[in-house]
Structure formats: C-alpha cells, structure tokens
Design a protein around this motif. Structure first.
Motif, PDB file in Angstrom:
ATOM      1  N   MET A   1      31.217  18.434  -0.959  1.00 26.09           N
ATOM      2  CA  MET A   1      29.797  18.794  -1.034  1.00 26.09           C
ATOM      3  C   MET A   1      29.224  18.904   0.372  1.00 26.09           C
ATOM      4  SD  MET A   1      26.673  16.853  -3.024  1.00 26.09           S
ATOM      5  CE  MET A   1      25.036  17.558  -2.977  1.00 26.09           C
ATOM      6  N   SER A   2      28.690  20.052   0.656  1.00 29.62           N
ATOM      7  CA  SER A   2      28.180  20.270   2.010  1.00 29.62           C
ATOM      8  C   SER A   2      26.811  19.629   2.164  1.00 29.62           C
ATOM      9  CB  SER A   2      28.078  21.771   2.310  1.00 29.62           C
ATOM     10  OG  SER A   2      27.190  22.393   1.402  1.00 29.62           O
ATOM     11  N   VAL A   3      26.593  19.096   3.341  1.00 26.42           N
ATOM     12  CA  VAL A   3      25.310  18.475   3.649  1.00 26.42           C
ATOM     13  C   VAL A   3      24.345  19.549   4.129  1.00 26.42           C
ATOM     14  CG1 VAL A   3      24.121  16.776   5.072  1.00 26.42           C
ATOM     15  CG2 VAL A   3      26.459  16.331   4.284  1.00 26.42           C
ATOM     16  N   PRO A   4      23.191  19.686   3.489  1.00 28.43           N
ATOM     17  CA  PRO A   4      22.246  20.727   3.930  1.00 28.43           C
ATOM     18  C   PRO A   4      21.803  20.494   5.355  1.00 28.43           C
ATOM     19  CG  PRO A   4      21.171  19.176   2.434  1.00 28.43           C
ATOM     20  CD  PRO A   4      22.650  18.863   2.400  1.00 28.43           C
ATOM     21  N   SER A   5      21.788  21.575   6.129  1.00 27.09           N
ATOM     22  CA  SER A   5      21.374  21.473   7.521  1.00 27.09           C
ATOM     23  C   SER A   5      19.865  21.335   7.616  1.00 27.09           C
ATOM     24  CB  SER A   5      21.819  22.711   8.313  1.00 27.09           C
ATOM     25  OG  SER A   5      21.269  23.884   7.738  1.00 27.09           O
ATOM     26  N   ALA A   6      19.440  20.644   8.664  1.00 28.91           N
ATOM     27  CA  ALA A   6      18.007  20.444   8.872  1.00 28.91           C
ATOM     28  C   ALA A   6      17.345  21.764   9.227  1.00 28.91           C
ATOM     29  CB  ALA A   6      17.779  19.430   9.989  1.00 28.91           C
ATOM     30  N   PRO A   7      16.170  22.024   8.688  1.00 23.83           N
ATOM     31  CA  PRO A   7      15.493  23.282   9.012  1.00 23.83           C
ATOM     32  C   PRO A   7      15.179  23.357  10.487  1.00 23.83           C
ATOM     33  CG  PRO A   7      13.984  21.732   7.933  1.00 23.83           C
ATOM     34  CD  PRO A   7      15.363  21.147   7.847  1.00 23.83           C
ATOM     35  N   PRO A   8      15.270  24.539  11.071  1.00 19.37           N
ATOM     36  CA  PRO A   8      14.998  24.665  12.507  1.00 19.37           C
ATOM     37  C   PRO A   8      13.557  24.297  12.818  1.00 19.37           C
ATOM     38  CG  PRO A   8      15.117  26.823  11.449  1.00 19.37           C
ATOM     39  CD  PRO A   8      15.582  25.828  10.432  1.00 19.37           C
ATOM     40  N   THR A   9      13.401  23.552  13.902  1.00 14.64           N
ATOM     41  CA  THR A   9      12.052  23.135  14.306  1.00 14.64           C
ATOM     42  C   THR A   9      11.405  24.235  15.135  1.00 14.64           C
ATOM     43  OG1 THR A   9      12.968  22.052  16.267  1.00 14.64           O
ATOM     44  CG2 THR A   9      12.683  20.706  14.293  1.00 14.64           C
ATOM     45  N   SER A  10      10.157  24.503  14.841  1.00 14.27           N
ATOM     46  CA  SER A  10       9.433  25.527  15.593  1.00 14.27           C
ATOM     47  C   SER A  10       9.025  24.966  16.945  1.00 14.27           C
ATOM     48  CB  SER A  10       8.195  25.971  14.816  1.00 14.27           C
ATOM     49  OG  SER A  10       7.354  24.866  14.550  1.00 14.27           O
ATOM     50  N   PRO A  11       8.974  25.801  17.975  1.00 16.36           N
ATOM     51  CA  PRO A  11       8.583  25.311  19.307  1.00 16.36           C
ATOM     52  C   PRO A  11       7.149  24.826  19.302  1.00 16.36           C
ATOM     53  CG  PRO A  11       8.707  27.718  19.258  1.00 16.36           C
ATOM     54  CD  PRO A  11       9.291  27.226  17.970  1.00 16.36           C
ATOM     55  N   PRO A  12       6.829  23.845  20.140  1.00 20.35           N
ATOM     56  CA  PRO A  12       5.458  23.327  20.189  1.00 20.35           C
ATOM     57  C   PRO A  12       4.464  24.407  20.598  1.00 20.35           C
ATOM     58  CG  PRO A  12       6.770  22.500  22.034  1.00 20.35           C
ATOM     59  CD  PRO A  12       7.721  23.166  21.094  1.00 20.35           C
ATOM     60  N   SER A  13       3.306  24.358  19.985  1.00 19.43           N
ATOM     61  CA  SER A  13       2.260  25.337  20.247  1.00 19.43           C
ATOM     62  C   SER A  13       1.260  24.752  21.245  1.00 19.43           C
ATOM     63  CB  SER A  13       1.543  25.698  18.941  1.00 19.43           C
ATOM     64  OG  SER A  13       0.501  26.620  19.164  1.00 19.43           O
ATOM     65  N   VAL A  14       0.846  25.542  22.220  1.00 27.07           N
ATOM     66  CA  VAL A  14      -0.016  25.040  23.289  1.00 27.07           C
ATOM     67  C   VAL A  14      -1.231  25.936  23.491  1.00 27.07           C
ATOM     68  CG1 VAL A  14       1.898  23.946  24.512  1.00 27.07           C
ATOM     69  CG2 VAL A  14       1.281  26.298  25.070  1.00 27.07           C
ATOM     70  N   ILE A  15      -2.281  25.331  24.017  1.00 22.96           N
ATOM     71  CA  ILE A  15      -3.471  26.049  24.470  1.00 22.96           C
ATOM     72  C   ILE A  15      -3.424  26.110  25.988  1.00 22.96           C
ATOM     73  CG2 ILE A  15      -5.987  26.072  24.567  1.00 22.96           C
ATOM     74  CD1 ILE A  15      -5.004  26.532  21.779  1.00 22.96           C
ATOM     75  N   LEU A  16      -3.552  27.294  26.561  1.00 24.03           N
ATOM     76  CA  LEU A  16      -3.549  27.468  28.008  1.00 24.03           C
ATOM     77  C   LEU A  16      -4.982  27.430  28.525  1.00 24.03           C
ATOM     78  CD1 LEU A  16      -0.980  30.401  28.367  1.00 24.03           C
ATOM     79  CD2 LEU A  16      -0.533  27.947  28.196  1.00 24.03           C
ATOM     80  N   VAL A  17      -5.193  26.711  29.626  1.00 27.83           N
ATOM     81  CA  VAL A  17      -6.530  26.587  30.208  1.00 27.83           C
ATOM     82  C   VAL A  17      -6.457  26.904  31.694  1.00 27.83           C
ATOM     83  CG1 VAL A  17      -8.512  25.086  30.603  1.00 27.83           C
ATOM     84  CG2 VAL A  17      -7.124  24.795  28.538  1.00 27.83           C
ATOM     85  N   GLY A  18      -7.329  27.785  32.142  1.00 29.04           N
ATOM     86  CA  GLY A  18      -7.423  28.104  33.566  1.00 29.04           C
ATOM     87  C   GLY A  18      -8.867  28.046  34.026  1.00 29.04           C
ATOM     88  N   VAL A  19      -9.098  27.499  35.207  1.00 27.22           N
ATOM     89  CA  VAL A  19     -10.453  27.363  35.744  1.00 27.22           C
ATOM     90  C   VAL A  19     -10.543  28.105  37.070  1.00 27.22           C
ATOM     91  CG1 VAL A  19     -12.280  25.766  36.403  1.00 27.22           C
ATOM     92  CG2 VAL A  19     -10.622  25.095  34.648  1.00 27.22           C
ATOM     93  N   ASP A  20     -11.496  29.008  37.165  1.00 26.56           N
ATOM     94  CA  ASP A  20     -11.713  29.800  38.374  1.00 26.56           C
ATOM     95  C   ASP A  20     -12.794  29.132  39.225  1.00 26.56           C
ATOM     96  OD1 ASP A  20     -11.988  31.695  40.304  1.00 26.56           O
ATOM     97  OD2 ASP A  20     -12.900  33.227  39.019  1.00 26.56           O
ATOM     98  N   PHE A  21     -12.381  28.644  40.397  1.00 31.28           N
ATOM     99  CA  PHE A  21     -13.323  28.014  41.314  1.00 31.28           C
ATOM    100  C   PHE A  21     -13.755  28.967  42.425  1.00 31.28           C
ATOM    101  CE2 PHE A  21     -10.821  24.417  39.629  1.00 31.28           C
ATOM    102  CZ  PHE A  21     -11.861  23.686  39.050  1.00 31.28           C
ATOM    103  N   GLY A  22     -13.336  30.230  42.336  1.00 32.56           N
ATOM    104  CA  GLY A  22     -13.671  31.190  43.375  1.00 32.56           C
ATOM    105  C   GLY A  22     -12.749  31.040  44.570  1.00 32.56           C
ATOM    106  N   GLY A  23     -12.699  32.042  45.391  1.00 28.26           N
ATOM    107  CA  GLY A  23     -11.859  31.971  46.594  1.00 28.26           C
ATOM    108  C   GLY A  23     -10.444  32.457  46.327  1.00 28.26           C
ATOM    109  N   ASP A  24      -9.595  31.584  45.808  1.00 32.98           N
ATOM    110  CA  ASP A  24      -8.205  31.946  45.578  1.00 32.98           C
ATOM    111  C   ASP A  24      -8.091  32.969  44.449  1.00 32.98           C
ATOM    112  OD1 ASP A  24      -7.423  30.162  47.529  1.00 32.98           O
ATOM    113  OD2 ASP A  24      -7.199  28.499  46.101  1.00 32.98           O
ATOM    114  N   PRO A  25      -7.049  33.831  44.485  1.00 29.10           N
ATOM    115  CA  PRO A  25      -6.836  34.784  43.386  1.00 29.10           C
ATOM    116  C   PRO A  25      -6.713  34.048  42.052  1.00 29.10           C
ATOM    117  CG  PRO A  25      -5.422  35.318  45.256  1.00 29.10           C
ATOM    118  CD  PRO A  25      -6.054  33.996  45.564  1.00 29.10           C
ATOM    119  N   PHE A  26      -7.393  34.561  41.030  1.00 29.42           N
ATOM    120  CA  PHE A  26      -7.388  33.917  39.718  1.00 29.42           C
ATOM    121  C   PHE A  26      -6.942  34.923  38.672  1.00 29.42           C
ATOM    122  CE2 PHE A  26      -9.657  32.811  35.734  1.00 29.42           C
ATOM    123  CZ  PHE A  26      -9.045  31.588  35.483  1.00 29.42           C
ATOM    124  N   ASP A  27      -6.085  34.480  37.765  1.00 26.38           N
ATOM    125  CA  ASP A  27      -5.571  35.328  36.702  1.00 26.38           C
ATOM    126  C   ASP A  27      -6.311  34.986  35.413  1.00 26.38           C
ATOM    127  OD1 ASP A  27      -4.139  36.848  34.935  1.00 26.38           O
ATOM    128  OD2 ASP A  27      -2.367  35.567  34.938  1.00 26.38           O
TER     129      ASP A  27
END
Length: 394
Positions: A1-27
């Motif tokens: 009897m085969s052991v069922p494989s664990a379902p693949p885990t999805s990669p962690p989801s993230v929120i990206l935050v950027g703050v523009d303080f002026g001066g340096d190039p900002f994306d």
C-alpha cells in the motif's frame, strides 16, 4: 500500500513596501524588489509605495500607513511584509508587533538569496559571516520573549538580560571563527594570484549589475558551461577560465564574479571581500551592462559605487553593453564600438549579444590590444603608453 505524498506547499505570499524619501532613484513599481522576492521563493500578493520626508523613528512608515499595510495583508492573505528599505531593529520589532506577522527588509532578503545560491566553501562562509553580522544587531527582536523576565530584589537585570548577553557572546565567537577561516582562504587566493603573476598572466574580471548577462558572456567567450539564468544572483561563486586571444597570441585569465545590486548591504561587501579581491587585483575589468534595461545608467552608478568601496575603481575598464538582441529597434546603435565618458574618463564601449554572438569578435580584438599594450608597458620599452582604442572602433 503506497503512502500518499504530502500536497505541495505553496510559496509564502508577501506584500512589498517601498518608501520614497526623495533624492535617490526610486522604483515606484518595486520591480527589482519583486524579482528579488521571486528569486528567494516568494509570491508577490501586492505592492505599496508611498512618500515621506523622513523615516518614522518607531514604525518607519508611520502608524497610519502601517495600519493600511496590515489591512492589505489580511485581505490578500499575505504571510510576510518585505520593505525595499533597510529597517532598524527597533522599527522591525515595532512593525511586527503591530502587524502580527514577520516583517523583513531588503538586506535580509538579499542574505536569504545568497544563502540559497552559495555553492563553494568560501561562498558559504562569506554568507554565514554576513548573516551572523546582521543577526547580531537583531538580538533584541529575536529574544523579545525574555523582556518580561525580571531579576530579584535590587536587581535591574535578570535571566532575560543574561540570555541576551550569552547569545551575543555566542554570535561574536561564531563571527570570529568565520573571519579566521576566511583569512586563510584569502591567503590561499593571494598565493594563487602570485603564481599567476609569476607566469605573467593577464587577468580580466567580469563585473556588473546582477542579471546583466555576465555569466552568459563568460560562457560565450570561453565556451564554458557556467550556470546562467534570467534571474537575479544566478551565480555567486567566482569562476575562472583561460581565454585564448589569437590576435595577441596568448591566453588570459578570465573570471566571472558575483553581480552587484543597488543598496548592496555593507555586511555583504565586507563578507565577500575575498571573492571581490579578484576584481581589485585584475589588470582589466569588463563592466557588463544590460543595454536593454532603461535603468542601466543607475545600475552603472551602483556598480561604480561598489567598485570604489572595494578599492577596484582604479582598475581600467571596458564597458560591455550586453543584450543587444533585446534592445528596441530604434535604440540599436549604428556602431558597435565607441567611447563613453565615465566619471570624467573616456572608457571604450562595445555593444554585444552574448546570446547571438554579435560584437564578440570586436570585443576579443579590443582585449587582445589591451594585453599587447600591457606587455609593452611591463617590458619598459615605452613607459606610460596607452592603448589606441580608435584602432578597434568600428
């Protein structure tokens, strides 16, 4: 009897935050941070960009924006917040308490990628050193569960303070051991360089912004099979091969080094000093630029900044504008070779396509001319003579 494989885990989801303080190039689109996150194995749930005059001492973005990030993360099902800016330990701790999930910055993200990609013994040691140095400044956050502990009567400290001091000493000892190992490896590299110098070897190092196509160009020039991929920091460890230049009638030593990036953490610059020593000791730097990237002027400036930091800014350079095949038709130059002003110095520039081979014969011809000029200077026949770049310009 085969052991069922664990379902693949999805990669962690993230929120990206950027703050523009002026001066340096900002994306504002946070495109590069998104590529870094994907390289580290995250999926991007959403992005937040805002402007401030100065960082908030406690929360970096202020309480109102922090609450907004919290609501967005909850609605998107994100599990982590990634800042494009460097956070202080206190700001990181306060944000995590407010948002209730891990909050990390660009520095730690780059460290994670380096830890995943390092393959050689030296590379792993360098990453470990940078990680330990970063962690040593975050002990208050890592051991915050001990802050509630207090000592006995008349005592200001307690078990928590003792644990923090113990951990700080353990990390300090680990940093010392890692530095000692890197010093030994640095001596070995110095011995190898002296051997190359005795053989009168001409050394060339490839430098450039990450994902500019350095490894692809390296493979195209020396017919090697170094790992190359369309991603940030595809390779970390220095690879050296012999490149035969028919016009010069001799071989040169060609090294592919780690790519640079904007706001490269100082800890990583220090930790990779042994690897980047290849660039400081080179006779010539091939500064590879992604010609198809509209932000390539800012990327060139970032590379020059790091070269100054490691003491390689005085090494002669050749600008290699790569990815000619990916440029818009109206931006393709009429001449493959010319001269470009770089911080007040005229530097030869060649447009190439490592993928299609366009411009590589011209690049080889220029390299051969530099090798021959170097041989003339070292012989003392015509001291101070500089190569005539115009002879190889189309």
């Amino acid at each position: 009897m085969s052991v069922p494989s664990a379902p693949p885990t999805s990669p962690p989801s993230v929120i990206l935050v950027g703050v523009d303080f002026g001066g340096d190039p900002f994306d504002p689109s946070l495109e590069e941070l998104g590529l870094l996150a994907q390289t580290a194995g995250y999926t991007v749930a959403d992005r937040v960009a805002c402007k401030r005059r100065a960082p908030d001492p406690a929360l970096f973005v202020g309480s109102g924006k922090a609450e907004e990030i919290l609501m967005l993360a909850q609605s998107k099902g994100a599990s982590e917040i990634l800042f494009d800016n460097a956070l202080s330990p206190a700001q990181q701790r306060n944000l995590e308490r407010l948002i209730g999930m891990p909050v990390n910055d660009r520095t730690l993200l780059i460290l994670e990628i380096f830890a995943q990609r390092a393959r050689s013994h030296e590379g792993k040691l360098q990453v470990e050193l940078a990680r330990l140095q970063y962690l040593s400044t975050r002990l208050v956050r890592r051991w915050s569960h001990l802050e509630r502990q207090s000592g006995g009567i008349g005592m200001r400290g307690g078990p928590g303070e003792t644990q923090i001091e113990l951990d700080r000493r353990m990390i300090g000892e680990a940093i010392k051991r890692t530095k000692e190992r890197l010093v030994k490896l640095k001596k070995q590299r110095a011995t190898q360089r002296r051997q190359r110098e005795r053989r009168d070897a001409f050394t060339i190092s490839l430098v450039g912004y990450t994902n500019a196509g350095k490894s692809s160009l390296f493979n195209a020039l020396v017919k090697a099979r170094a790992y190359a991929a369309d991603q940030l920091f595809a390779t970390l460890d220095t690879t050296t091969r012999q490149l035969y230049l028919g016009e010069a009638g001799r071989s040169v030593s060609l090294s592919d080094t780690v790519g640079f990036i904007r706001d490269l953490p100082h800890g990583l610059v220090d930790a990779f000093a042994a690897t980047l020593q290849e660039a400081t000791e080179a006779d010539l730097l091939l500064h590879v630029v992604d010609a198809s990237n509209p932000a390539h002027p800012e990327q060139i400036a970032s590379v020059l900044s790091v070269l100054k930091e490691i003491g390689a800014d005085r090494v002669p350079q050749v600008l290699v504008f790569n990815k000619l095949d990916a440029m818009a038709p109206d931006r393709i130059p009429q001449r493959l070779s010319d001269v470009m002003e770089l911080e007040g110095i005229s530097v030869p520039r060649i447009f190439v396509s490592a993928r299609e081979g366009t411009g590589l014969p011209e690049l080889r011809a220029l390299l051969a001319q530099r090798v021959l000029a170097g041989a003339i200077e070292s012989s003392g026949d015509t001291p101070g003579q500089r190569p005539d770049f115009e002879n190889v310009l189309l």
